[in-house]
Scaffold this active site. Sequence first.
Site, PDB file in Angstrom:
ATOM      1  N   ASP A   1       0.916  -1.171  -0.326  1.00 33.20           N
ATOM      2  CA  ASP A   1      -0.070  -0.073  -0.204  1.00 33.20           C
ATOM      3  C   ASP A   1       0.678   1.633  -0.156  1.00 33.20           C
ATOM      4  OD1 ASP A   1      -2.505   1.247   0.188  1.00 33.20           O
ATOM      5  OD2 ASP A   1      -2.445   1.265   1.929  1.00 33.20           O
TER       6      ASP A   1
ATOM      7  N   ASN B   1     -10.322  -2.923  -6.214  1.00 35.00           N
ATOM      8  CA  ASN B   1      -9.334  -2.265  -7.373  1.00 35.00           C
ATOM      9  C   ASN B   1     -10.197  -1.550  -8.555  1.00 35.00           C
ATOM     10  OD1 ASN B   1      -6.411  -3.081  -5.299  1.00 35.00           O
ATOM     11  ND2 ASN B   1      -7.837  -1.052  -5.579  1.00 35.00           N
TER      12      ASN B   1
HETATM   13  C1  FPP Z   1      -2.159   0.009  -3.790  1.00 39.26           C
HETATM   14  O1  FPP Z   1      -1.612   1.228  -3.287  1.00 39.26           O
HETATM   15  C2  FPP Z   1      -1.693  -0.598  -4.575  1.00 39.26           C
HETATM   16  C3  FPP Z   1      -1.999  -0.939  -5.503  1.00 39.26           C
HETATM   17  C4  FPP Z   1      -3.530  -0.894  -5.540  1.00 39.26           C
HETATM   18  C5  FPP Z   1      -0.909  -1.725  -6.330  1.00 39.26           C
HETATM   19  C6  FPP Z   1      -0.124  -2.395  -6.190  1.00 39.26           C
HETATM   20  C7  FPP Z   1       0.219  -3.024  -7.415  1.00 39.26           C
HETATM   21  C8  FPP Z   1       1.752  -3.018  -7.512  1.00 39.26           C
HETATM   22  C9  FPP Z   1       2.358  -2.975  -6.187  1.00 39.26           C
HETATM   23  C10 FPP Z   1       2.464  -3.789  -8.601  1.00 39.26           C
HETATM   24  C11 FPP Z   1       3.083  -4.989  -8.173  1.00 39.26           C
HETATM   25  C12 FPP Z   1       3.270  -5.903  -9.733  1.00 39.26           C
HETATM   26  C13 FPP Z   1       3.039  -7.949 -10.242  1.00 39.26           C
HETATM   27  C14 FPP Z   1       3.200  -8.053 -10.787  1.00 39.26           C
HETATM   28  C15 FPP Z   1       2.123  -8.008  -9.148  1.00 39.26           C
HETATM   29  P1  FPP Z   1      -2.066   2.500  -3.391  1.00 39.26           P
HETATM   30  O2  FPP Z   1      -2.973   3.534  -5.282  1.00 39.26           O
HETATM   31  O3  FPP Z   1      -3.526   2.244  -2.784  1.00 39.26           O
HETATM   32  O4  FPP Z   1      -1.985   3.922  -2.585  1.00 39.26           O
HETATM   33  P2  FPP Z   1      -2.754   4.557  -1.749  1.00 39.26           P
HETATM   34  O5  FPP Z   1      -3.117   4.066  -0.569  1.00 39.26           O
HETATM   35  O6  FPP Z   1      -1.631   5.571  -2.037  1.00 39.26           O
HETATM   36  O7  FPP Z   1      -3.539   5.934  -2.860  1.00 39.26           O
END
Ligand code: FPP
Length: 248
Positions: free
Chosen positions: A28, A76
């Site tokens: 996250d 998501n």
């Molecule tokens: C949550 O952070 C993260 C995600 C929804 C995507 C996670 C994906 C990756 C780290 C890429 C990994 C790649 C592979 C191939 C597994 P957020 O966007 O909710 O962050 P925020 O809470 O700060 O908005």
Amino acid sequence: MALFNKKKEPETRNLPENLPKHIGIIMDGNGRWAKKRGLPRKAGHSEGGKTFRKITRYCSDIGIKYLTVYAFSTENWKRPDDEINSLMKLFRSYLEEALSDFKDDDIVVRFIGDKSHFNDELRALMIENEEGSKDRPGMVLNIAMNYGSRDEIVRAVKQIVHEVEDGSVSEDEISEQLISDRLYTAGQPDPDLIIRPSGEYRISNFLLWQCAYSEFVIMNKLWPDFDKEDLDEALRIYAQRNRRYGGV
Ligand code: FPP
């Protein structure tokens, strides 16, 4: 290019002896990382992808047996199309690299979640990665994509209902173990440790059944900034916990 760089860690990292067998990570904070820098959210996901590769390799190198990372939840899909498209592009590029490299890599790659929502190309890559890596000897990496724990439990319940209806399972046979065996993580130990970077105290529909006795470590780093030292710290915190499983 290798999906996970294969360089082994030196023996001097001074890790605790009782390492968790299974670690879950809620990756996250990508969006906040990008926002802090005035960048688009997709830049945060791209950086988060690099962290995912580093930390996966590190977990494998130090002898973790199972790692489950939360990459994309059933919720998501509510994000703007632009963000979803960039995440799908990112997933595709990783999966292609994983495929071209799978002979040299000892990590077993599995996808937990409902694959049917992804396009044909991505779904085929997921299946190819699973097939191509299933006999490897190393750490099992579960990548949770279109994963929601409530959805996983609903699927398990439906499956059990069918099995009771067709007579292959009787009501008396329904047990905690039988339910565990119908989840995406069937056959794997429950996570010992769940790490959530970015300082949020939430489980967000991740491994609800499996985390009954997991230890939680919340860390204040955003996922793209999370590094091996942070993982070491989470391991030290975990090693000091007194796990009682409801006993004394
Ligand atoms: C949550 O952070 C993260 C995600 C929804 C995507 C996670 C994906 C990756 C780290 C890429 C990994 C790649 C592979 C191939 C597994 P957020 O966007 O909710 O962050 P925020 O809470 O700060 O908005």
